[in-house]
Design an enzyme around this catalytic site. Structure first.
Site, PDB file in Angstrom:
ATOM      1  N   MET A  47       0.841  -1.202   0.000  1.00 41.89           N
ATOM      2  CA  MET A  47       0.000   0.000   0.000  1.00 41.89           C
ATOM      3  C   MET A  47       0.876   1.252   0.000  1.00 41.89           C
ATOM      4  O   MET A  47       0.394   2.350   0.296  1.00 41.89           O
ATOM      5  CB  MET A  47      -0.937  -0.007   1.205  1.00 41.89           C
ATOM      6  CG  MET A  47      -1.899  -1.199   1.173  1.00 41.89           C
ATOM      7  SD  MET A  47      -3.410  -0.928   2.110  1.00 41.89           S
ATOM      8  CE  MET A  47      -2.767  -0.696   3.742  1.00 41.89           C
ATOM      9  N   GLY A  48       2.163   1.086  -0.302  1.00 38.63           N
ATOM     10  CA  GLY A  48       3.048   2.247  -0.414  1.00 38.63           C
ATOM     11  C   GLY A  48       3.544   2.762   0.922  1.00 38.63           C
ATOM     12  O   GLY A  48       3.490   2.045   1.922  1.00 38.63           O
ATOM     13  N   LEU A  59       6.652   3.304   1.472  1.00 39.42           N
ATOM     14  CA  LEU A  59       7.592   2.185   1.571  1.00 39.42           C
ATOM     15  C   LEU A  59       8.648   2.409   2.649  1.00 39.42           C
ATOM     16  O   LEU A  59       9.163   3.504   2.825  1.00 39.42           O
ATOM     17  CB  LEU A  59       8.271   1.957   0.211  1.00 39.42           C
ATOM     18  CG  LEU A  59       7.319   1.649  -0.950  1.00 39.42           C
ATOM     19  CD1 LEU A  59       8.102   1.500  -2.253  1.00 39.42           C
ATOM     20  CD2 LEU A  59       6.486   0.390  -0.674  1.00 39.42           C
ATOM     21  N   HIS A  60       8.968   1.323   3.370  1.00 42.45           N
ATOM     22  CA  HIS A  60      10.000   1.361   4.422  1.00 42.45           C
ATOM     23  C   HIS A  60      10.892   0.133   4.271  1.00 42.45           C
ATOM     24  O   HIS A  60      10.742  -0.636   3.304  1.00 42.45           O
ATOM     25  CB  HIS A  60       9.338   1.454   5.799  1.00 42.45           C
ATOM     26  CG  HIS A  60       8.281   0.416   6.049  1.00 42.45           C
ATOM     27  ND1 HIS A  60       8.557  -0.942   6.117  1.00 42.45           N
ATOM     28  CD2 HIS A  60       6.944   0.525   6.228  1.00 42.45           C
ATOM     29  CE1 HIS A  60       7.440  -1.599   6.354  1.00 42.45           C
ATOM     30  NE2 HIS A  60       6.441  -0.735   6.407  1.00 42.45           N
ATOM     31  N   HIS A  64       9.279  -3.319   3.422  1.00 44.32           N
ATOM     32  CA  HIS A  64       8.978  -3.517   1.993  1.00 44.32           C
ATOM     33  C   HIS A  64      10.269  -3.768   1.214  1.00 44.32           C
ATOM     34  O   HIS A  64      10.318  -4.600   0.311  1.00 44.32           O
ATOM     35  CB  HIS A  64       8.303  -2.271   1.416  1.00 44.32           C
ATOM     36  CG  HIS A  64       7.019  -1.893   2.088  1.00 44.32           C
ATOM     37  ND1 HIS A  64       6.861  -0.707   2.759  1.00 44.32           N
ATOM     38  CD2 HIS A  64       5.829  -2.548   2.178  1.00 44.32           C
ATOM     39  CE1 HIS A  64       5.619  -0.622   3.231  1.00 44.32           C
ATOM     40  NE2 HIS A  64       4.974  -1.728   2.899  1.00 44.32           N
ATOM     41  N   GLN A 109      -2.735 -12.268   7.464  1.00 47.46           N
ATOM     42  CA  GLN A 109      -2.897 -11.955   6.034  1.00 47.46           C
ATOM     43  C   GLN A 109      -2.113 -12.953   5.175  1.00 47.46           C
ATOM     44  O   GLN A 109      -2.616 -13.473   4.176  1.00 47.46           O
ATOM     45  CB  GLN A 109      -2.400 -10.537   5.780  1.00 47.46           C
ATOM     46  CG  GLN A 109      -2.254 -10.175   4.332  1.00 47.46           C
ATOM     47  CD  GLN A 109      -1.915  -8.702   4.155  1.00 47.46           C
ATOM     48  OE1 GLN A 109      -2.761  -7.850   4.333  1.00 47.46           O
ATOM     49  NE2 GLN A 109      -0.678  -8.412   3.829  1.00 47.46           N
ATOM     50  N   VAL A 147      10.868  -7.106   9.507  1.00 50.82           N
ATOM     51  CA  VAL A 147      11.979  -6.164   9.704  1.00 50.82           C
ATOM     52  C   VAL A 147      11.566  -5.199  10.819  1.00 50.82           C
ATOM     53  O   VAL A 147      10.432  -4.714  10.832  1.00 50.82           O
ATOM     54  CB  VAL A 147      12.283  -5.400   8.404  1.00 50.82           C
ATOM     55  CG1 VAL A 147      13.374  -4.357   8.627  1.00 50.82           C
ATOM     56  CG2 VAL A 147      12.699  -6.379   7.316  1.00 50.82           C
TER      57      VAL A 147
END
Ligand code: AMP
Length: 281
Positions: free
Chosen positions: A30-31, A33-34, A37, A153, A176
């Site tokens: 869903m963006g 980003l870290h 991801h 999920q 992470v």
């Protein structure tokens, strides 16, 4: 890197890659980003010829009172990070592109979606499986990369892929964490400074629980109550759930046996954080 917004254009690119014999790895997000991801993208790049990243804040997986409106959206920063991580195709559809007028079809995994996050967020997993199912049909990847952080999920999507014969391998990548153990999440930025400090108790309490299990305490009730009091003592966190569950089916367990997952969801103010740990008994 190609930034693609329409289903038609990405399907053309995918067809081309497939006919050239390329393997396709896919990371749906869903963006905002870290590094969480990023770890998925890196593994995807190591293991595939073509890396496809999707960024879509899926309205169908948010409840009416949830944070769809304020969920962080930062396409430019995400684009930079994606380029750095050698993404080949960044798919950024609009809601209208994914759900055009007249849209009526949904995918629903039963039973395991009615507990834990499914209980607190009715309809959430139906939205997740519907969008992931659609994205799998669009991208047709060989491998799908998901994070262990969203354990339920990952289990639900794995079940869907098996049950509906999606021709994809699902790989689940480790969580992470920040330096103090808090699982990275786009939602962490909602936390106030003091909530952020308190939130480190989540992983600390899970690690303590794992030590207790290793030391021979196999009663789920005892383990859960220790975590509960640890979190309650630490500050303002309000517990949504803490459970010991079978790692594949998410059935709650009374005794910890074999591979078990301890999962939790805790509210800090209006922000709900989740985390989990795998234990072996
Ligand atoms: P999201 O953008 O939050 O929907 O997440 C997209 C994917 O990244 C999902 O498969 C998540 O489980 C995964 N992910 C999110 N946070 C982390 C993290 N801290 N570590 C590993 N994977 C993560």
């Amino acid at each position: 890197m190609r930034v693609v917004r329409s289903v038609r254009s990405i399907q053309q690119l995918i067809r081309k890659a497939k006919s050239a014999g390329k393997t396709i790895g896919f990371v749906p997000t869903m963006g905002a980003l870290h590094d969480g991801h990023r770890s998925l993208l890196r593994r995807c790049h190591r293991e595939n010829d073509l890396v496809v990243l999707s960024i879509f804040v899926n309205p169908k997986q948010f409840g009416p009172e949830e944070d769809f409106g304020k969920y962080p959206r930062r396409e430019q920063a995400d684009k930079k990070l994606a380029k750095k991580e050698k993404v080949d195709i960044m798919f950024v559809p609009t809601a209208e592109e994914m759900y055009p007028e007249g849209y009526l079809t949904y995918i629903e995994v039963e039973r395991m979606t009615h507990v834990l996050c499914g209980k607190s967020r009715p309809g959430h997993f139906r939205g997740v499986t519907t969008v992931v199912g659609k994205l799998l049909n669009i991208v047709m990847p060989d491998v799908l990369y998901l994070g262990q952080k969203d354990a339920q999920q990952a289990a639900v999507v794995t079940r869907m892929a098996r049950d509906l014969n999606f021709s994809v391998i699902v790989k689940i990548c480790p969580t992470v964490r920040e330096a103090d153990g808090l699982a990275m999440s786009s939602r962490n930025e909602y936390l106030t400074v003091s909530q952020r400090k308190e939130a480190k108790v989540l992983y600390r309490s899970l690690r303590e629980a794992r030590q207790n299990v290793t030391a021979g305490n196999h009663s789920a009730m005892a383990i859960i109550s220790k975590i509960r009091s640890r979190i309650t003592r630490a500050g303002s966190g309000r517990i949504d759930y803490i459970e010991c569950v079978d790692a594949d089916t998410f059935t709650p367990l009374k005794r910890i046996q074999g591979k078990t997952m301890i999962v939790l969801a805790v509210w800090f103010g209006k922000t709900r954080l989740i985390d989990n740990i795998i234990v072996h008994a």
